[in-house]
Design an enzyme around this catalytic site. Structure first.
Site, PDB file in Angstrom:
ATOM      1  N   THR A 174     -12.324  30.418  34.743  1.00 29.53           N
ATOM      2  CA  THR A 174     -13.835  30.090  35.109  1.00 29.53           C
ATOM      3  C   THR A 174     -14.566  31.262  34.378  1.00 29.53           C
ATOM      4  O   THR A 174     -14.034  32.417  34.529  1.00 29.53           O
ATOM      5  CB  THR A 174     -14.120  29.918  36.346  1.00 29.53           C
ATOM      6  OG1 THR A 174     -15.478  29.766  36.627  1.00 29.53           O
ATOM      7  CG2 THR A 174     -13.342  31.083  37.101  1.00 29.53           C
ATOM      8  N   GLN A 175     -15.734  31.237  33.958  1.00 32.61           N
ATOM      9  CA  GLN A 175     -16.781  32.116  33.649  1.00 32.61           C
ATOM     10  C   GLN A 175     -17.223  32.818  35.049  1.00 32.61           C
ATOM     11  O   GLN A 175     -18.014  33.746  35.008  1.00 32.61           O
ATOM     12  CB  GLN A 175     -17.840  31.589  32.947  1.00 32.61           C
ATOM     13  CG  GLN A 175     -17.531  31.103  31.613  1.00 32.61           C
ATOM     14  CD  GLN A 175     -18.725  30.484  30.756  1.00 32.61           C
ATOM     15  OE1 GLN A 175     -19.905  30.507  31.501  1.00 32.61           O
ATOM     16  NE2 GLN A 175     -18.749  29.693  29.832  1.00 32.61           N
ATOM     17  N   CYS A 176     -17.022  32.223  36.195  1.00 31.64           N
ATOM     18  CA  CYS A 176     -17.445  32.672  37.457  1.00 31.64           C
ATOM     19  C   CYS A 176     -16.995  33.973  37.849  1.00 31.64           C
ATOM     20  O   CYS A 176     -15.892  34.166  37.337  1.00 31.64           O
ATOM     21  CB  CYS A 176     -17.396  31.674  38.540  1.00 31.64           C
ATOM     22  SG  CYS A 176     -18.424  30.148  38.411  1.00 31.64           S
ATOM     23  N   ASP A 206     -12.495  56.606  23.495  1.00 32.11           N
ATOM     24  CA  ASP A 206     -13.231  55.744  24.130  1.00 32.11           C
ATOM     25  C   ASP A 206     -12.660  54.510  24.605  1.00 32.11           C
ATOM     26  O   ASP A 206     -12.115  53.821  23.264  1.00 32.11           O
ATOM     27  CB  ASP A 206     -14.775  55.678  23.336  1.00 32.11           C
ATOM     28  CG  ASP A 206     -15.636  54.831  24.317  1.00 32.11           C
ATOM     29  OD1 ASP A 206     -15.274  54.044  24.726  1.00 32.11           O
ATOM     30  OD2 ASP A 206     -16.948  55.720  24.520  1.00 32.11           O
ATOM     31  N   SER A 207     -12.352  54.162  25.508  1.00 28.76           N
ATOM     32  CA  SER A 207     -11.532  53.012  25.716  1.00 28.76           C
ATOM     33  C   SER A 207     -12.041  51.557  25.154  1.00 28.76           C
ATOM     34  O   SER A 207     -11.363  50.604  24.911  1.00 28.76           O
ATOM     35  CB  SER A 207     -11.503  52.731  27.013  1.00 28.76           C
ATOM     36  OG  SER A 207     -12.223  52.193  27.777  1.00 28.76           O
ATOM     37  N   THR A 250     -13.420  53.459  31.773  1.00 27.31           N
ATOM     38  CA  THR A 250     -13.486  52.478  32.420  1.00 27.31           C
ATOM     39  C   THR A 250     -13.710  51.080  31.858  1.00 27.31           C
ATOM     40  O   THR A 250     -13.472  50.170  32.178  1.00 27.31           O
ATOM     41  CB  THR A 250     -14.728  52.572  33.394  1.00 27.31           C
ATOM     42  OG1 THR A 250     -15.926  52.823  32.533  1.00 27.31           O
ATOM     43  CG2 THR A 250     -14.722  54.040  34.213  1.00 27.31           C
ATOM     44  N   ASP A 251     -14.224  51.121  30.689  1.00 29.78           N
ATOM     45  CA  ASP A 251     -14.715  49.878  30.049  1.00 29.78           C
ATOM     46  C   ASP A 251     -13.394  48.863  29.808  1.00 29.78           C
ATOM     47  O   ASP A 251     -13.721  47.720  29.793  1.00 29.78           O
ATOM     48  CB  ASP A 251     -15.267  50.248  28.450  1.00 29.78           C
ATOM     49  CG  ASP A 251     -16.551  50.761  28.429  1.00 29.78           C
ATOM     50  OD1 ASP A 251     -17.232  50.730  29.528  1.00 29.78           O
ATOM     51  OD2 ASP A 251     -16.835  51.365  27.370  1.00 29.78           O
ATOM     52  N   THR A 299     -14.616  58.508  29.760  1.00 29.01           N
ATOM     53  CA  THR A 299     -15.758  59.266  30.248  1.00 29.01           C
ATOM     54  C   THR A 299     -15.121  60.477  31.031  1.00 29.01           C
ATOM     55  O   THR A 299     -15.842  61.471  31.144  1.00 29.01           O
ATOM     56  CB  THR A 299     -16.712  58.526  31.115  1.00 29.01           C
ATOM     57  OG1 THR A 299     -17.351  57.553  30.301  1.00 29.01           O
ATOM     58  CG2 THR A 299     -17.730  59.368  31.731  1.00 29.01           C
TER      59      THR A 299
HETATM   60  N1  ASP Z   1     -17.137  53.982  27.274  1.00 31.78           N
HETATM   61  C1  ASP Z   1     -16.124  54.847  28.199  1.00 31.78           C
HETATM   62  C2  ASP Z   1     -14.734  54.174  28.143  1.00 31.78           C
HETATM   63  O1  ASP Z   1     -14.309  53.239  28.604  1.00 31.78           O
HETATM   64  C3  ASP Z   1     -16.765  54.525  29.373  1.00 31.78           C
HETATM   65  C4  ASP Z   1     -16.109  55.274  30.812  1.00 31.78           C
HETATM   66  O2  ASP Z   1     -15.137  55.655  30.588  1.00 31.78           O
HETATM   67  O3  ASP Z   1     -16.681  54.936  31.862  1.00 31.78           O
HETATM   68  O4  ASP Z   1     -14.170  55.072  27.586  1.00 31.78           O
END
Ligand code: ASP
Length: 335
Positions: A271-273, A57-58, A89-90, A12
């Site tokens: 754990t899923q927690c 896009d990650s 960020t993904d 992003t």
């Molecule tokens: N879909 C985007 C990515 O991971 C989301 C981001 O960067 O915030 O490339």
């Protein structure tokens, strides 16, 4: 004056709008220069910026991209004092974890950052995240792979993406932040890893080697069977309930897990927690996993366990060594 290399991988932070929504776009250095104008920034290091050939896009990240990013950093290691990796960020937490395991013994900062709102928007978190990361990489003794995002410096292999909408997108649920960046930078120096001697390990990844199974009420053995259907699978991350409890009363499921383990598939219990650790054996349900050779994953994040399994398998370790190494802390990833 310290010199930093910025490696732009997509995400992003550098995206532009399109009819289908935001898409990765080349030319980040130019957009950044336009945004900065002629402003003098005496507290920033100097930098060079390179773009990866395939900007993504990650969500499209593959384990092979970890190798590509690491190779790029290693190629320029001697020429720079620190590195900033711009990433979506993904899957940023997966890449931060993988880089920490590949760049063992590092002696310079490697800071990953990104944004929830791209630089092209007037109101964005891209510029602040990037400039703060540059400042940390250039002026602070952080010989670690870190995530710097929204005023927090987090250990990379302890980081998870916790919020899809907030600017504070990341958390480090099982380890305190390494630093807080407000008007001042407050580093928790006692928590930082000591600088090492580079011992970089760049494995070749098999994207199918590691798979994941969350347990849920009604999970059938057929689902596990389908997951293990490929010869390529060599490790299975089981995401169990609470302190590490599977549906132990489901005998067919437990027997299939036992057979997988006996066949040399490394089964790891997490754990899923969102916070906390696995205590395999606190309950009889969890203790069942001890009897069938499942490795308790301690307080590793899912991302760190996944990346570490890939790194161990990619380096050629067999199941016995992988089971032994996974819960041993290499670079602060688990307690
Ligand atoms: N879909 C985007 C990515 O991971 C989301 C981001 O960067 O915030 O490339």
């Amino acid at each position: 004056m310290p010199k930093i290399l910025i490696l732009y991988t997509g995400g992003t932070i550098g995206m532009l709008p399109s009819a289908q929504g935001y898409v990765p776009a080349a030319g980040f250095a130019q957009r950044l220069a336009e945004r900065l104008g002629h402003q003098a920034a005496s507290d920033l290091p100097t930098w060079d910026l390179i773009e990866r050939e395939r900007l993504i896009d990650s969500a499209d990240l593959q384990p092979a991209d970890w190798l590509g990013i690491a190779q790029e950093l290693v190629r320029h290691w001697e020429a720079y004092d620190g590195f900033v990796v711009l990433h979506g960020t993904d899957t940023l937490a997966y890449t931060a974890s993988a880089l920490s395991f590949m760049l063992r013994g590092l002696d310079k900062p490697v800071i990953l950052t990104g944004a929830q709102i791209p630089l092209c928007e007037l109101r964005n978190d891209a510029l602040d995240n990037l400039l703060t990361s540059l400042m940390i990489a250039g002026h602070y003794p952080v010989p670690e792979v870190c995530v710097c995002f929204h005023g927090q410096l987090l250990r990379g292999n302890r980081t998870v993406k916790r919020d899809s909408m907030a600017l504070a997108a990341f958390a480090s649920p099982n380890f305190p932040p390494l630093g807080e960046i407000g008007i001042q930078v407050r580093l928790r120096e006692a928590l930082l890893l000591a600088p090492g001697t580079p011992d970089f390990q760049l494995p070749t990844f098999d994207p199918e080697a590691v798979t994941l199974l969350p347990v849920y009420p009604g999970l059938s053995v057929r689902v596990l069977e389908a997951l293990l259907d490929s010869d390529a699978v060599r490790a299975l991350l089981l995401l169990s309930y609470g302190a590490g409890n599977p549906p132990a009363g489901h005998q067919a499921l437990m027997q299939r897990l036992e057979r997988a383990s006996a066949d040399g598939i490394v089964v790891v219990n997490l754990t899923q927690c969102l916070q906390g650790r696995v205590q395999q054996g606190a309950y009889a349900t969890g203790a069942a996993l001890n009897r069938i050779g499942v490795v308790p994953g301690a307080d590793l994040t899912r991302e760190a366990a996944f990346a570490k399994l890939h790194c161990l398998l990619g380096a050629g370790f067999g199941p016995v060594q992988v089971r032994e190494q996974l819960p041993q802390p290499w670079c602060g990833e688990c307690t």
